[in-house]
Design a protein around this motif. Structure first.
Motif, PDB file in Angstrom:
ATOM      1  N   CYS A  33       0.864  -1.180   0.000  1.00 29.34           N
ATOM      2  CA  CYS A  33       0.000   0.000   0.000  1.00 29.34           C
ATOM      3  C   CYS A  33       0.898   1.226   0.000  1.00 29.34           C
ATOM      4  O   CYS A  33       1.781   1.360   0.854  1.00 29.34           O
ATOM      5  CB  CYS A  33      -0.901   0.004   1.236  1.00 29.34           C
ATOM      6  SG  CYS A  33      -1.923   1.506   1.369  1.00 29.34           S
ATOM      7  N   ASP A  34       0.688   2.106  -0.963  1.00 27.02           N
ATOM      8  CA  ASP A  34       1.511   3.306  -1.065  1.00 27.02           C
ATOM      9  C   ASP A  34       1.142   4.366  -0.037  1.00 27.02           C
ATOM     10  O   ASP A  34       1.824   5.385   0.063  1.00 27.02           O
ATOM     11  CB  ASP A  34       1.437   3.875  -2.487  1.00 27.02           C
ATOM     12  CG  ASP A  34       2.227   3.023  -3.457  1.00 27.02           C
ATOM     13  OD1 ASP A  34       3.441   2.886  -3.260  1.00 27.02           O
ATOM     14  OD2 ASP A  34       1.627   2.470  -4.393  1.00 27.02           O
ATOM     15  N   HIS A  35       0.093   4.115   0.742  1.00 27.33           N
ATOM     16  CA  HIS A  35      -0.280   5.065   1.797  1.00 27.33           C
ATOM     17  C   HIS A  35       0.324   4.658   3.142  1.00 27.33           C
ATOM     18  O   HIS A  35       0.934   5.471   3.815  1.00 27.33           O
ATOM     19  CB  HIS A  35      -1.801   5.180   1.917  1.00 27.33           C
ATOM     20  CG  HIS A  35      -2.234   6.166   2.939  1.00 27.33           C
ATOM     21  ND1 HIS A  35      -2.257   7.527   2.690  1.00 27.33           N
ATOM     22  CD2 HIS A  35      -2.642   6.013   4.223  1.00 27.33           C
ATOM     23  CE1 HIS A  35      -2.667   8.152   3.781  1.00 27.33           C
ATOM     24  NE2 HIS A  35      -2.901   7.254   4.722  1.00 27.33           N
ATOM     25  N   CYS A  36       0.154   3.381   3.514  1.00 32.41           N
ATOM     26  CA  CYS A  36       0.571   2.951   4.852  1.00 32.41           C
ATOM     27  C   CYS A  36       1.673   1.897   4.864  1.00 32.41           C
ATOM     28  O   CYS A  36       2.197   1.575   5.920  1.00 32.41           O
ATOM     29  CB  CYS A  36      -0.631   2.427   5.630  1.00 32.41           C
ATOM     30  SG  CYS A  36      -1.304   0.867   5.004  1.00 32.41           S
ATOM     31  N   GLY A  37       1.993   1.332   3.695  1.00 31.43           N
ATOM     32  CA  GLY A  37       3.046   0.326   3.637  1.00 31.43           C
ATOM     33  C   GLY A  37       2.575  -1.101   3.887  1.00 31.43           C
ATOM     34  O   GLY A  37       3.394  -2.018   3.880  1.00 31.43           O
ATOM     35  N   HIS A  82      -7.347   2.199   2.846  1.00 34.75           N
ATOM     36  CA  HIS A  82      -7.063   3.477   2.194  1.00 34.75           C
ATOM     37  C   HIS A  82      -7.673   3.609   0.813  1.00 34.75           C
ATOM     38  O   HIS A  82      -7.655   4.687   0.233  1.00 34.75           O
ATOM     39  CB  HIS A  82      -5.546   3.711   2.165  1.00 34.75           C
ATOM     40  CG  HIS A  82      -4.998   3.799   3.539  1.00 34.75           C
ATOM     41  ND1 HIS A  82      -4.276   2.786   4.110  1.00 34.75           N
ATOM     42  CD2 HIS A  82      -5.134   4.765   4.482  1.00 34.75           C
ATOM     43  CE1 HIS A  82      -3.967   3.126   5.358  1.00 34.75           C
ATOM     44  NE2 HIS A  82      -4.488   4.319   5.611  1.00 34.75           N
ATOM     45  N   ALA A  83      -8.257   2.551   0.300  1.00 36.31           N
ATOM     46  CA  ALA A  83      -8.931   2.596  -1.003  1.00 36.31           C
ATOM     47  C   ALA A  83     -10.344   3.126  -0.859  1.00 36.31           C
ATOM     48  O   ALA A  83     -10.836   3.811  -1.751  1.00 36.31           O
ATOM     49  CB  ALA A  83      -8.963   1.210  -1.632  1.00 36.31           C
ATOM     50  N   ALA A  84     -11.004   2.850   0.227  1.00 39.40           N
ATOM     51  CA  ALA A  84     -12.409   3.201   0.419  1.00 39.40           C
ATOM     52  C   ALA A  84     -12.690   4.701   0.264  1.00 39.40           C
ATOM     53  O   ALA A  84     -13.598   5.076  -0.462  1.00 39.40           O
ATOM     54  CB  ALA A  84     -12.927   2.691   1.752  1.00 39.40           C
ATOM     55  N   PRO A  85     -11.914   5.591   0.909  1.00 41.98           N
ATOM     56  CA  PRO A  85     -12.212   7.024   0.733  1.00 41.98           C
ATOM     57  C   PRO A  85     -12.060   7.480  -0.715  1.00 41.98           C
ATOM     58  O   PRO A  85     -12.836   8.271  -1.197  1.00 41.98           O
ATOM     59  CB  PRO A  85     -11.176   7.712   1.631  1.00 41.98           C
ATOM     60  CG  PRO A  85     -10.801   6.702   2.642  1.00 41.98           C
ATOM     61  CD  PRO A  85     -10.890   5.375   1.912  1.00 41.98           C
TER      62      PRO A  85
END
Length: 91
Positions: A33-37, A82-85
């Motif tokens: 995940c490029d947001h949280c790793g 992080h995909a949901a928003p």
């Protein structure tokens, strides 16, 4: 709702792996995940003529269709958290 792919049966996998002429082989691919790793590692069947980008696309397709991940046009991957928003704001 998209049709879910049918998982490969152990018998079918065994047949593929025992066939010396089959171009398919299992490989383990990790997507981050490029947001949280967060990592997702899975085993996928790929073919010997696929490059790195095509193999990654196999994993991404599975994650998007079955695990709630997203992949954007910039090449970023996002776990379900992080995909949901992003999905909600694009509707």
């Amino acid at each position: 709702m998209p049709e879910q792919p049918t998982p490969i049966t152990p018998e079918a996998l065994s047949t593929i792996l025992r066939d010396p002429h089959s171009p398919l082989y299992p490989t383990q691919i990790t997507v981050f995940c490029d947001h949280c790793g967060r990592e997702h590692t899975g085993d996928y069947l790929v073919s010997e003529d696929m490059g790195r980008t095509e193999r990654l696309a196999v994993a991404r397709k599975h994650l998007v269709e079955n695990e709630g991940w997203e992949h954007d046009k910039f090449g970023d991957d996002f776990c379900p958290e992080h995909a949901a928003p992003a999905s909600a704001s694009q509707s």
